[in-house]
Design a protein around this motif. Structure first.
Motif, PDB file in Angstrom:
ATOM      1  N   LEU A   1      25.230  20.479   7.171  1.00 20.29           N
ATOM      2  CA  LEU A   1      26.330  20.660   8.114  1.00 20.29           C
ATOM      3  C   LEU A   1      27.131  21.915   7.791  1.00 20.29           C
ATOM      4  CD1 LEU A   1      28.128  19.666  10.442  1.00 20.29           C
ATOM      5  CD2 LEU A   1      29.355  18.240   8.789  1.00 20.29           C
ATOM      6  N   GLN A   2      27.428  22.145   6.513  1.00 20.19           N
ATOM      7  CA  GLN A   2      28.212  23.324   6.123  1.00 20.19           C
ATOM      8  C   GLN A   2      27.516  24.618   6.536  1.00 20.19           C
ATOM      9  OE1 GLN A   2      27.898  24.465   1.923  1.00 20.19           O
ATOM     10  NE2 GLN A   2      26.914  22.489   1.537  1.00 20.19           N
ATOM     11  N   THR A   3      26.175  24.669   6.375  1.00 17.84           N
ATOM     12  CA  THR A   3      25.409  25.873   6.740  1.00 17.84           C
ATOM     13  C   THR A   3      25.413  26.071   8.249  1.00 17.84           C
ATOM     14  OG1 THR A   3      23.978  25.484   4.832  1.00 17.84           O
ATOM     15  CG2 THR A   3      23.179  27.031   6.505  1.00 17.84           C
ATOM     16  N   ALA A   4      25.228  24.973   8.983  1.00 22.12           N
ATOM     17  CA  ALA A   4      25.225  25.061  10.450  1.00 22.12           C
ATOM     18  C   ALA A   4      26.586  25.512  10.967  1.00 22.12           C
ATOM     19  CB  ALA A   4      24.853  23.703  11.038  1.00 22.12           C
ATOM     20  N   MET A   5      27.662  25.036  10.354  1.00 22.99           N
ATOM     21  CA  MET A   5      28.998  25.470  10.754  1.00 22.99           C
ATOM     22  C   MET A   5      29.208  26.947  10.474  1.00 22.99           C
ATOM     23  SD  MET A   5      31.273  22.167   9.478  1.00 22.99           S
ATOM     24  CE  MET A   5      32.858  22.961   9.776  1.00 22.99           C
TER      25      MET A   5
ATOM     26  N   GLN B   1      34.195  25.138   3.273  1.00 22.26           N
ATOM     27  CA  GLN B   1      34.187  24.757   1.855  1.00 22.26           C
ATOM     28  C   GLN B   1      34.538  23.280   1.676  1.00 22.26           C
ATOM     29  OE1 GLN B   1      33.166  26.477  -0.778  1.00 22.26           O
ATOM     30  NE2 GLN B   1      32.626  28.177   0.584  1.00 22.26           N
ATOM     31  N   MET B   2      35.488  22.776   2.458  1.00 19.69           N
ATOM     32  CA  MET B   2      35.860  21.364   2.383  1.00 19.69           C
ATOM     33  C   MET B   2      34.686  20.480   2.807  1.00 19.69           C
ATOM     34  SD  MET B   2      39.080  20.942   1.355  1.00 19.69           S
ATOM     35  CE  MET B   2      39.910  19.565   2.134  1.00 19.69           C
ATOM     36  N   VAL B   3      33.975  20.879   3.855  1.00 19.19           N
ATOM     37  CA  VAL B   3      32.800  20.129   4.307  1.00 19.19           C
ATOM     38  C   VAL B   3      31.715  20.172   3.240  1.00 19.19           C
ATOM     39  CG1 VAL B   3      30.897  20.119   5.991  1.00 19.19           C
ATOM     40  CG2 VAL B   3      33.262  20.391   6.773  1.00 19.19           C
ATOM     41  N   SER B   4      31.562  21.339   2.597  1.00 22.64           N
ATOM     42  CA  SER B   4      30.567  21.488   1.522  1.00 22.64           C
ATOM     43  C   SER B   4      30.851  20.518   0.373  1.00 22.64           C
ATOM     44  CB  SER B   4      30.578  22.931   1.010  1.00 22.64           C
ATOM     45  OG  SER B   4      29.752  23.064  -0.125  1.00 22.64           O
TER      46      SER B   4
ATOM     47  N   GLY C   1      29.452  13.135  -1.363  1.00 20.41           N
ATOM     48  CA  GLY C   1      29.230  11.914  -0.584  1.00 20.41           C
ATOM     49  C   GLY C   1      30.494  11.377   0.057  1.00 20.41           C
ATOM     50  N   ALA C   2      31.505  12.216   0.187  1.00 25.10           N
ATOM     51  CA  ALA C   2      32.786  11.797   0.792  1.00 25.10           C
ATOM     52  C   ALA C   2      33.118  12.696   1.984  1.00 25.10           C
ATOM     53  CB  ALA C   2      33.898  11.845  -0.242  1.00 25.10           C
TER      54      ALA C   2
ATOM     55  N   VAL D   1      40.672  18.105   6.442  1.00 23.50           N
ATOM     56  CA  VAL D   1      40.597  19.317   7.281  1.00 23.50           C
ATOM     57  C   VAL D   1      41.387  19.096   8.576  1.00 23.50           C
ATOM     58  CG1 VAL D   1      39.067  20.816   8.623  1.00 23.50           C
ATOM     59  CG2 VAL D   1      38.386  20.075   6.331  1.00 23.50           C
ATOM     60  N   ALA D   2      41.183  17.927   9.204  1.00 17.36           N
ATOM     61  CA  ALA D   2      41.889  17.618  10.451  1.00 17.36           C
ATOM     62  C   ALA D   2      43.405  17.581  10.223  1.00 17.36           C
ATOM     63  CB  ALA D   2      41.401  16.276  11.008  1.00 17.36           C
ATOM     64  N   ASP D   3      43.838  16.925   9.147  1.00 16.51           N
ATOM     65  CA  ASP D   3      45.277  16.858   8.827  1.00 16.51           C
ATOM     66  C   ASP D   3      45.855  18.254   8.631  1.00 16.51           C
ATOM     67  OD1 ASP D   3      45.316  14.106   8.940  1.00 16.51           O
ATOM     68  OD2 ASP D   3      45.002  13.830   6.783  1.00 16.51           O
ATOM     69  N   PHE D   4      45.115  19.101   7.909  1.00 15.81           N
ATOM     70  CA  PHE D   4      45.590  20.456   7.621  1.00 15.81           C
ATOM     71  C   PHE D   4      45.783  21.257   8.910  1.00 15.81           C
ATOM     72  CE2 PHE D   4      44.598  24.968   6.954  1.00 15.81           C
ATOM     73  CZ  PHE D   4      45.579  25.308   6.039  1.00 15.81           C
ATOM     74  N   TYR D   5      44.763  21.234   9.792  1.00 18.26           N
ATOM     75  CA  TYR D   5      44.855  22.054  10.998  1.00 18.26           C
ATOM     76  C   TYR D   5      45.801  21.460  12.043  1.00 18.26           C
ATOM     77  CZ  TYR D   5      41.463  25.374   9.329  1.00 18.26           C
ATOM     78  OH  TYR D   5      40.847  26.360   8.593  1.00 18.26           O
TER      79      TYR D   5
END
Length: 406
Positions: A323-327, A339-342, A348-349, A357-361
């Protein structure tokens, strides 16, 4: 041979007595009054009066808003956590709602559930109010036996997404509303106030300053052609909105401009990333496979550019890409989010990291809207001052020269 139209259930009101002999009344959906009576008897109610519910003369009530669906999800979650049976929850929520349209929707769902349909299928029959994401998560909750937990997650998701939309609308609506009011006030002054001064100036018989002449000429133009100007503006706005709805190319062009526009572009981008993260986090928590979740995520971003990026991510993930690479390959997501997704994928979380990430943005959008409002207030005051003040000065300049005429 013409295809026979399928009969639809209509709403009936009823009065009767239950097994304990107590008087009861309410609403029920059925194909006919006879079937309504039969259904009531199955529920242990002896109907004494069943009538088709009359329709209001001017529509069926207030419009159902996304915020109404968020409240409905929260109420359902609360009811089920309190141990209230599903059908009884519909009764309590429906009767307690002041919006007749929401009442009708809730009792319609109740009738379908009473008829034996799972809740997810009953909601799917209301596609205007419950999207695929909502239906899929309810279905997952029913299958796992954790419907109340899923409804709570949906309620939280809906509340956060609607709050985010409200913030973005606030950022756009405030300056537009003020400028529209300023335009209307200016037109009123030009059409109704300036002509009074013009008659006064004609009695002076003196030469008028250039600014005053310009305003008077503008006033005469507005008096003669205001209907053309109003019609042209209204027609242009209506045509643009109609074409935008039917033309994917124009909608994409508008969405791209919205992402790159000064100040507003930053808010739009952060809003799309927040929606992407929040929706994916909700789907991931519900146990929906990543590839299946991405289509719902794409529709929730609210921007065609991010919609296409999400669908591209889905295709790459389905082929084994992380997912991180696709993003990262889309070029639309900031390094912090990637980086957070990575970290989430490696530990595994993922759902927990997506929530952060959602809270931050969402916080970033909130701060950006507040900053924009603070920035726009003095600018709007300056524009209003120039418009209204300029007209007033133009009208009083000849009066200052009265001494040379008298």
């Amino acid at each position: 041979m013409a295809k026979k139209k399928k009969a639809e259930k209509v709403e009936f009101t009823y009065q009767g007595t239950n097994r304990a002999g107590a008087k009861v009344k309410g609403e029920i959906y059925a194909l006919s009054d006879a079937l309504a009576k039969g259904e009531l008897r199955k529920q242990g109610i002896n109907p004494t009066r069943v009538r088709k519910k009359p329709q209001p003369l001017f529509g069926g009530g207030a419009k159902i808003l996304p915020s109404d669906i968020a409240i409905f999800a929260r109420q359902m979650a609360t009811m089920m956590q309190a141990g209230v049976p599903l059908v009884q929850s519909f009764e309590i929520i429906g009767e307690g709602n002041d919006n007749k349209s929401v009442q009708k929707m809730i009792f319609g769902i109740k009738a379908e559930v009473e008829g034996g349909l799972p809740l997810a299928e009953a909601l799917a029959k209301q596609p205007l109010y419950f999207d695929q994401l909502f239906v899929n998560l309810v279905a997952a909750g029913e299958k796992s036996g954790a419907l109340e937990t899923m409804l709570e997650k949906l309620a939280t998701y809906k509340e956060k997404t609607e709050a985010l939309k409200a913030k973005v609308k606030k950022a756009l609506f405030y300056p537009i509303a003020v400028m529209i009011v300023a335009f209307i006030v200016t037109v009123i002054l030009l059409v109704f106030v300036v002509p009074k001064f013009e008659d006064l100036f004609n009695s002076f018989g003196a030469d008028l300053p250039a600014l005053t002449k310009f305003v008077i000429n503008l006033s005469e133009f507005m008096q003669s052609w205001w209907w053309v100007i109003a019609g042209s503006i209204g027609g242009a706005v209506y045509t643009f909105l109609r074409i935008k709805k039917t033309s994917p190319k124009l909608q994409e062009a508008v969405d791209r401009i919205a992402l790159k526009a000064p100040v507003i572009g930053d808010i739009t981008t952060k809003s799309a990333i927040a929606r992407f993260s929040r929706t994916l986090e909700t789907m991931s928590t519900a146990g929906v496979p990543l590839v299946e979740a991405m289509e719902s995520v794409a529709g929730a971003t609210g921007n065609i550019v991010y919609y296409k990026a999400s669908m591209k991510i889905r295709d790459e993930v389905s082929q084994g890409t992380q997912l991180q690479t696709a993003m990262r390959n889309t070029g639309l997501f900031p390094n912090m989010a990637i980086q957070m997704v990575s970290i989430g994928e490696e530990s595994g979380a993922l759902d927990s990291m997506l929530a952060k990430v959602a809270d931050f943005y969402e916080t970033e959008v909130d701060n950006a809207v507040d900053a924009l409002t603070s920035l726009l207030e003095p600018i709007i005051m300056a524009v209003l001052g120039v418009l209204i003040g300029g007209l007033i000065i133009a009208m009083y300049l000849p009066i200052f020269k009265l001494g040379s005429v008298v």
